[in-house]
Design a protein around this motif. Sequence first.
Motif, mmCIF file in Angstrom:
data_model
loop_
_atom_site.group_PDB
_atom_site.id
_atom_site.type_symbol
_atom_site.label_atom_id
_atom_site.label_comp_id
_atom_site.label_asym_id
_atom_site.label_seq_id
_atom_site.Cartn_x
_atom_site.Cartn_y
_atom_site.Cartn_z
ATOM 1 N N LEU A 5 0.863 -1.169 0.000
ATOM 2 C CA LEU A 5 0.000 0.000 0.000
ATOM 3 C C LEU A 5 0.906 1.227 0.000
ATOM 4 O O LEU A 5 1.728 1.390 0.911
ATOM 5 N N SER A 6 0.785 2.042 -1.032
ATOM 6 C CA SER A 6 1.544 3.294 -1.095
ATOM 7 C C SER A 6 0.648 4.408 -0.585
ATOM 8 O O SER A 6 -0.474 4.581 -1.071
ATOM 9 N N ILE A 53 -2.392 3.759 -3.183
ATOM 10 C CA ILE A 53 -2.281 2.840 -4.306
ATOM 11 C C ILE A 53 -2.114 1.430 -3.756
ATOM 12 O O ILE A 53 -1.160 1.153 -3.032
ATOM 13 N N LEU A 54 -3.063 0.567 -4.094
ATOM 14 C CA LEU A 54 -2.942 -0.846 -3.765
ATOM 15 C C LEU A 54 -2.154 -1.490 -4.900
ATOM 16 O O LEU A 54 -2.588 -1.456 -6.049
ATOM 17 N N GLU A 55 -0.992 -2.030 -4.576
ATOM 18 C CA GLU A 55 -0.117 -2.651 -5.570
ATOM 19 C C GLU A 55 -0.008 -4.139 -5.268
ATOM 20 O O GLU A 55 0.244 -4.522 -4.137
ATOM 21 N N MET A 56 -0.199 -4.954 -6.311
ATOM 22 C CA MET A 56 -0.078 -6.406 -6.153
ATOM 23 C C MET A 56 0.801 -6.941 -7.279
ATOM 24 O O MET A 56 0.528 -6.688 -8.454
ATOM 25 N N VAL A 89 4.015 0.670 2.505
ATOM 26 C CA VAL A 89 3.666 -0.269 3.558
ATOM 27 C C VAL A 89 3.463 -1.651 2.931
ATOM 28 O O VAL A 89 2.537 -1.856 2.137
ATOM 29 N N ASP A 90 4.350 -2.589 3.254
ATOM 30 C CA ASP A 90 4.199 -3.958 2.768
ATOM 31 C C ASP A 90 3.122 -4.650 3.586
ATOM 32 O O ASP A 90 3.063 -4.514 4.810
ATOM 33 N N MET A 91 2.264 -5.403 2.888
ATOM 34 C CA MET A 91 1.097 -6.020 3.511
ATOM 35 C C MET A 91 1.118 -7.527 3.274
ATOM 36 O O MET A 91 1.749 -8.003 2.337
ATOM 37 N N ASP A 92 0.392 -8.260 4.117
ATOM 38 C CA ASP A 92 0.135 -9.683 3.936
ATOM 39 C C ASP A 92 -1.369 -9.897 4.012
ATOM 40 O O ASP A 92 -2.059 -9.280 4.832
#
Length: 110
Positions: A5-6, A53-56, A89-92
Amino acid sequence: MMVRLSEIEIDPVYLKDYKAILTEESAASVKLEKGVIAIFPMYQKENPTQIRILEMYASRADYEQHLKTPHFQKYKTSTLKMVKSLKLVDMDAVDPSTMRRIFSKLQEDK
């Protein structure tokens, strides 16, 4: 998979230009890069200078490759003066199996 998440704050003077550049970059990334699963830009309704920004990405390697692409480099260099703050922010995923259902539902809508 890599999910990030940016959290970005944009100088209001540049908001219109920033959103146009970001729209171009996110569309190119999803279209041209197999390892980019999603780049989904959003802004807060009550404060449009707050961009999320949700980045995958399929993998960390795909993310690293994304950073080297011409469209990302153009985005990064042309928006430097527009960005007041940036937090990555790195997410799981709590429930990774649901993620596959979300994307299959999007395909059903076509």
